[in-house]
Design an enzyme around this catalytic site. Structure first.
Site, PDB file in Angstrom:
ATOM      1  N   ASP A  44       6.135   2.354  -8.684  1.00  9.75           N
ATOM      2  CA  ASP A  44       6.069   1.624  -9.949  1.00  9.75           C
ATOM      3  C   ASP A  44       7.187   2.104 -10.860  1.00  9.75           C
ATOM      4  OD1 ASP A  44       4.982   3.923 -10.944  1.00  9.75           O
ATOM      5  OD2 ASP A  44       2.985   3.101 -11.240  1.00  9.75           O
ATOM      6  N   ASP A  81      -3.477  -0.924  -6.575  1.00  7.87           N
ATOM      7  CA  ASP A  81      -3.552   0.522  -6.418  1.00  7.87           C
ATOM      8  C   ASP A  81      -4.640   1.039  -7.332  1.00  7.87           C
ATOM      9  OD1 ASP A  81      -1.277  -0.202  -8.429  1.00  7.87           O
ATOM     10  OD2 ASP A  81      -1.873   1.808  -9.004  1.00  7.87           O
ATOM     11  N   CYS A 136     -20.685   5.631   7.214  1.00  8.25           N
ATOM     12  CA  CYS A 136     -19.227   5.834   7.195  1.00  8.25           C
ATOM     13  C   CYS A 136     -18.701   6.341   8.538  1.00  8.25           C
ATOM     14  CB  CYS A 136     -18.874   6.824   6.087  1.00  8.25           C
ATOM     15  SG  CYS A 136     -17.102   7.069   5.900  1.00  8.25           S
ATOM     16  N   CYS A 151     -15.618   7.884   8.797  1.00 12.66           N
ATOM     17  CA  CYS A 151     -14.440   8.717   8.528  1.00 12.66           C
ATOM     18  C   CYS A 151     -14.530  10.078   9.226  1.00 12.66           C
ATOM     19  CB  CYS A 151     -14.229   8.900   7.018  1.00 12.66           C
ATOM     20  SG  CYS A 151     -15.192  10.225   6.266  1.00 12.66           S
ATOM     21  N   CYS A 157     -17.177  12.401   7.601  1.00 15.10           N
ATOM     22  CA  CYS A 157     -18.570  12.084   7.944  1.00 15.10           C
ATOM     23  C   CYS A 157     -18.873  12.346   9.415  1.00 15.10           C
ATOM     24  CB  CYS A 157     -18.895  10.641   7.560  1.00 15.10           C
ATOM     25  SG  CYS A 157     -18.970  10.434   5.762  1.00 15.10           S
ATOM     26  N   HIS A 207     -12.947  10.959   2.718  1.00 12.32           N
ATOM     27  CA  HIS A 207     -14.100  10.052   2.734  1.00 12.32           C
ATOM     28  C   HIS A 207     -13.940   8.915   1.718  1.00 12.32           C
ATOM     29  CE1 HIS A 207     -18.108   8.416   2.680  1.00 12.32           C
ATOM     30  NE2 HIS A 207     -18.047   8.524   1.362  1.00 12.32           N
TER      31      HIS A 207
END
Ligand SMILES: [Zn+2]
Length: 409
Positions: A95, A303, A341, A343, A346, A372
């Site tokens: 940005d 974002d 989840c 991930c 997890c 996570h």
């Protein structure tokens, strides 16, 4: 001029605004809608770039203001650009630094918490703060928050910095106002932002030619106009029609102050004025309900710093809402953060272990919690994309938000 950049819309929602699509960049494609992970200082805080890729993030957004001050955009350029510097092979965004030079200059966040009733003064400064940024028609002079050095950003300077940073997608330098500025100030500011857009395009064209051989960098114009429908629509139309040196914007950013409850409405005004064959990025939103509102109104990418920021404070996203893993309930809980989840955290760690890490102030707590929360966010947006493709967006939105917010609304 050859541009190794493009956008192909896919499936549209019934309102003809929300859609799926594919953004092509020199460093890979982005399936949209997409959540862009925030790596302000060329790092997604606390996690390895490999972990960011493993959790499914498609692109990373860094900040021109921060990297200009430290380490310096020339160093990032010498390293081969942002992606090479930070060992992130995928697409990158920067940005423009406009928001930071102005917000850090006036203590933006503190000001926004104040009661704006009756405010007529446009010199918005938080109580107890000195003015660190001064805006004029040519640019912004500001004081570094790191060491007090004075610097000046103009549209040309921002373009030079962003070309040195080398991200696939860059943003035009804009003035970011607050909701507390008067209507008259918003109009003057918008005129300034539009004039800066022309200068950004011209400088971008010059630098693209001068730096031939570098991967193509796309430039997005930024639509401002605060909460005013006529200003937002006019800004979008003007930017869409803008050409400088035979070049137009490759896409558009939607910036500026948005009240949460009007987010979808404002994004909708803007997107209905923008060409359908170019991507739109909503700059900086926060919570899952914002994602649905933004995507439904036509945002392709956005974002969001919240998933990683709150993770470092032990706040964990689950399908049943947010909870803090430092509370007593997690002390002896040997289940995962979120049973739904997939991930890395997890799959391998328990609530009890994360509870311990945060209590003991161990760095690994931030790392595991960030993995996570970022995965949760990426998967949510993946699910939203799938729901648009198979025509179940409205039902998915109702089901997800009903469950996510049931515990604290
Ligand atoms: Zn997880």
């Amino acid at each position: 001029m050859a541009t190794d950049f493009g956008f192909t819309p896919g499936t549209f929602l019934g309102n003809d605004l929300g859609r799926t699509g594919l953004i092509h960049t020199p460093h890979g494609d982005i399936r949209t809608p997409a959540f862009i992970a925030v790596g302000t200082k060329a790092t997604v805080k606390a996690v390895l770039p490999e972990a960011v890729a493993d959790l499914g993030a498609q692109a990373v957004l860094a900040n021109a203001y921060h990297l200009f001050l430290q380490p310096g955009s020339d160093i990032v350029d010498a390293a081969g650009g942002l992606g090479a510097f930070m060992n992130w092979p995928g697409p990158t965004f920067t940005d423009s630094g406009g928001f930071q030079v102005m917000s850090l200059g006036v203590g933006f966040k503190k000001v926004l918490a104040l009661d704006a009733t009756g405010l007529v003064d446009d010199d918005v400064i938080a109580a107890g703060k000195n003015r660190l940024a001064h805006v004029d028609d040519d640019g912004v002079t500001f004081t570094s928050h790191l060491n007090g050095d004075r610097h000046r950003f103009t549209p040309e300077v921002s373009m030079r910095i962003q070309h040195e940073l080398g991200a696939d997608i860059m943003f035009a330098f804009d003035e970011c106002t607050t909701l507390m500025n008067t209507r008259g100030y918003q109009e003057a500011s918008l005129a300034r932002t539009q004039a800066w857009a022309v200068r950004c395009l011209a400088e971008h064209a010059r630098l693209t030619t001068a730096r031939a051989g570098k991967p193509y960098q796309a430039l997005f114009g930024v639509v401002q106009g605060a909460q005013y429908e006529d200003l937002r629509r006019r800004a979008a139309r003007d930017l869409a029609g803008l050409e400088a040196d035979g070049r137009s914007f490759d896409g558009y950013g939607i910036g500026g102050a948005l009240e949460k409850e009007n987010l979808g409405t404002i994004v909708g005004w803007v997107c209905s004025e923008l060409p359908a064959d170019k991507p739109r990025h909503l700059l900086g939103i926060s919570e899952p309900d914002d994602f649905f509102a933004a995507i439904e109104a036509g945002a392709d990418t956005f974002d969001c710093v919240m998933p990683s920021r709150v993770a470092r404070n032990a706040a964990i996203y689950t399908v049943d809402g947010r909870f803090n893993v430092t509370t007593a309930g997690s002390r002896r809980d040997f289940g995962p953060l979120d049973t739904a989840c997939d991930c890395y955290t997890c799959a391998n760690y328990t609530r009890a272990y994360l509870h311990h890490l945060f209590k003991a102030k161990e760095m690994l707590g931030s790392t595991l919690a960030t993995i996570h929360n970022e995965r949760f966010t990426v998967r949510l947006v993946d699910d939203i994309r799938a729901s648009i493709e198979n025509g179940t967006f409205a039902a998915f939105k109702e089901e997800f938000l009903g469950r996510f917010y049931s515990s604290h609304r």
